[in-house]
Design a protein around this motif. Structure first.
Motif, mmCIF file in Angstrom:
data_model
loop_
_atom_site.group_PDB
_atom_site.id
_atom_site.type_symbol
_atom_site.label_atom_id
_atom_site.label_comp_id
_atom_site.label_asym_id
_atom_site.label_seq_id
_atom_site.Cartn_x
_atom_site.Cartn_y
_atom_site.Cartn_z
ATOM 1 N N SER A 155 0.821 -1.213 0.000
ATOM 2 C CA SER A 155 0.000 0.000 0.000
ATOM 3 C C SER A 155 0.854 1.261 0.000
ATOM 4 C CB SER A 155 -0.924 -0.003 1.222
ATOM 5 O OG SER A 155 -0.163 -0.051 2.426
ATOM 6 N N GLN A 171 -4.399 -10.135 -0.528
ATOM 7 C CA GLN A 171 -4.783 -8.910 -1.236
ATOM 8 C C GLN A 171 -6.225 -8.980 -1.719
ATOM 9 O OE1 GLN A 171 -1.915 -7.888 -4.311
ATOM 10 N NE2 GLN A 171 -0.859 -6.575 -2.851
ATOM 11 N N ASP A 183 2.314 -3.123 3.864
ATOM 12 C CA ASP A 183 2.757 -1.753 3.614
ATOM 13 C C ASP A 183 3.808 -1.699 2.510
ATOM 14 O OD1 ASP A 183 1.946 0.271 6.219
ATOM 15 O OD2 ASP A 183 1.699 -1.882 6.462
#
Length: 312
Positions: free
Chosen positions: A58, A109, A116
């Motif tokens: 992310s 996912q 992260d």
């Protein structure tokens, strides 16, 4: 937990006809648009299929973020030694762990759990690798040179590496499950990461096991020195810190042995690596102390010559 992924990946890999493309097809059943690369790598004793999976975080570099990238590398000679041995060999556990990790992260996912930092996973798929003599038990050989695999897998994008490899052909790790190495960086064997020891305790529910390293274990293959195995070979090709994750046994088991893989042990090692990847991307897991590393370099100088084949 990765037991489903371990079993599913094993069913794909335990075949005389398995290829990198078949592994890619399996992973795309989980996430069709996953970033997966497969290609043939030719070596002096044949070919193998390289498999690379990039899983964006992310806040990872792929999306322009700043979170660090971890490499999870499955090391091995081959997943099979056909026609000499029938079936999946002990040496293939590194590939099994890597493929299962890729499957789990892609599934996470899909379910909204995104790490992260970016995760780079790589291994190679060879169902008919040669065997090689080694003391105290035979090794699995490889159709390609270790330096070739290093060039394919180790890159500047990786800020840290966990290298998983079956490590059962020795008398120095006498427990079943997995053990980790001290951190190795640019020729130095550093203090074992306290953060990784904590994660190992949490994921296993037991006290951690750390396996010993000799200096020759962190030098490149090809220098005619004895190596424990290939688990630390990535450290010869990077400036990033590297930690070995050794899948172990109480007794000596040849890498070319069949029927010697334990799903629970491989799952435990893979689960530890997954938790380390989560923590590393968030800046909650340090592989080494930067200040102490700067101090040791100031006192004793660089040790990068140990990343080379040396001088006669």
């Amino acid at each position: 937990m990765l037991m489903k992924q371990i079993i599913d990946a094993y069913e794909v890999l335990d075949s005389a006809y398995v290829t990198g493309k078949k592994v890619e097809e399996y992973l795309r059943t989980i996430q069709p648009d996953a970033d997966i690369t497969v290609y043939e790598l030719k070596g002096p004793k044949g070919t193998t299929d390289m498999l690379k999976v990039r899983i964006p975080g992310s806040n990872g570099k792929i999306k322009g973020g700043s979170a660090p990238t971890i490499g999870l590398l499955g090391r091995l000679g081959g997943i099979g030694a056909r026609p000499e041995r029938i079936g999946f060999v002990s040496d293939g556990d590194g590939a099994l762990a890597a493929v299962a990790l890729a499957a789990k992260l892609l599934d996470m996912q899909n379910k909204g759990d995104v790490l992260d930092g970016d995760v780079f996973i790589s291994t190679h798929i060879c169902p008919n690798a040669p065997t090689a003599p080694h003391d105290p038990v035979p090794f699995m050989g490889s159709p390609v040179e270790m330096s070739q695999v290093n060039r394919e897998e180790v890159s500047d994008e990786l800020d840290a590496i966990l290298s998983v490899d079956t490590t059962k052909g020795n008398r120095v790790i006498n427990t079943r499950g997995f053990a980790i190495s001290p951190t190795v960086k640019e020729g130095y064997i550093l203090r074992t990461s306290e953060d990784l020891l904590d994660l190992m305790q949490i994921t296993t529910g037991r006290l951690p096991y750390v396996f010993p390293l000799a200096t020759q274990d962190i030098t490149p293959y090809g220098n005619d020195l004895h190596h424990l195995n290939s688990v630390l070979q990535p450290c010869t090709a990077t400036n990033a810190p590297v930690v070995g994750v050794a899948i172990t046994a109480e007794t000596m088991v040849p890498g070319c042995a069949t029927g010697a893989s334990h799903a629970s042990d491989v799952e435990e090692a893979a689960r530890f690596m997954l938790e380390a990847a989560k923590a590393f991307g968030r800046g909650q897991c340090k592989f080494y102390d930067e200040e102490e590393y700067a101090r040791i370099q100031k006192l004793y100088g660089p040790m990068k010559h140990l990343q080379t084949l040396g001088e006669e």
